[in-house]
Write an enzyme that holds these catalytic residues in place. Structure first.
Site, PDB file in Angstrom:
ATOM      1  CD  GLU A  88      40.735  56.047  23.769  1.00 28.25           C
ATOM      2  OE1 GLU A  88      40.729  55.109  22.957  1.00 28.25           O
ATOM      3  OE2 GLU A  88      40.188  55.981  24.871  1.00 28.25           O
ATOM      4  N   PRO A 105      21.853  46.132  30.973  1.00 27.17           N
ATOM      5  CG  PRO A 105      20.182  45.758  32.562  1.00 27.17           C
ATOM      6  CD  PRO A 105      20.374  46.046  31.102  1.00 27.17           C
ATOM      7  CD  GLU A 138      47.334  47.099  16.103  1.00 28.58           C
ATOM      8  OE1 GLU A 138      47.594  47.458  14.935  1.00 28.58           O
ATOM      9  OE2 GLU A 138      47.489  45.930  16.516  1.00 28.58           O
TER      10      GLU A 138
END
Length: 258
Positions: A88, A105, A138
């Protein structure tokens, strides 16, 4: 048939609900350095920054988030963190350390997703070629306070970043992790500035004396010498030459009671 075989035969994994995904999210820190425009030599301006990606797709499309992704069956969660960091951001290597698990949760609208968070410390030079992967629009670098106080972040990533910031502040004062933000050879003024950049509240007027003479800290640093044994110094950031030091492999054994 023994009890072990009986237990294996009667076990049914379908009786238990498994998470819809287990991602590894990485809080990636660096210290940027900007030279001051002054006549006299002085230390540069340093700033602690965190890397974020702008999400391309649902959920939270267009919002800033931590780099990361789902762990695959063929890898460990640590291996997933290393892989996702590379995929990434284009960054490979650096100091990567486990932070904690995040399982509140509803933290992710995609389902029951438990995240394992890591933090990474990387030299600024390693981020020069950073790039966004296919699932990110980006990649951006933000000051730590800008990221925490001004940006609208996806998921519970503000909480994760805040926890990581606290963790590296603790480690900056209790370990030799400052070495990740320094060149191999440095002055004690540079070391002090790195610590104070990460922990602004840190103030120690007797820093040089304590770091070089206190018994519990002896052996952590050593003076840099040339092949002839002569001490090496630098005047890059000061009018007078200052002794250069380097970290050893010594691990400090400090206690709050000593």
């Amino acid at each position: 048939m023994n009890e072990e075989d009986k237990g294996q035969e009667s076990y049914n994994a379908k009786k238990y609900r498994t998470p819809d995904g287990v991602p590894a999210d990485i809080v990636m820190f660096t210290l940027t350095k900007r030279e001051r425009k002054t006549v006299t030599k002085t230390l540069p301006i340093r700033e602690l920054k965190v890397m974020l990606i702008r999400r391309k797709s649902w959920p939270y499309a267009g919002m800033w988030a931590l780099p990361g992704g789902f762990c695959q069956e063929s890898e460990s969660i640590y291996g997933a963190a290393k892989r996702e960091l590379k995929e990434e951001t284009g960054v490979d290597g650096g100091h990567l350390e486990y932070l904690g698990v995040y399982s509140t949760p509803g933290r992710d609208p995609r389902g029951w997703i438990i995240s394992n968070a890591f933090f990474a410390l990387v030299e600024e030079s390693a981020l020069e070629q950073r790039q966004a992967a296919d699932d990110a629009e980006e990649v951006g670098m933000f000051g730590i306070h800008e990221a925490l106080d001004q940006l609208e972040l996806a998921f519970d990533h503000r909480e994760i970043i805040r926890d990581a910031y606290v963790r590296i502040q603790q480690k900056m004062l209790q370990t030799t992790i400052a070495k990740q933000f320094l060149p191999k050879h440095f002055t004690l003024s540079e070391l002090y500035q790195v610590i104070q950049t990460v922990v602004p509240e840190f103030k120690e007027p007797n820093f040089i004396r304590k770091i070089t003479s206190t018994r519990s800290r002896q052996g952590i640093l050593e003076e840099v010498r040339d092949e002839m044994g002569k001490k090496l110094s630098s005047n890059q950031y000061s009018q007078r030459s200052a002794q250069l030091y380097m970290f050893t492999d010594e691990i400090p054994l400090l206690s709050i009671y000593t």
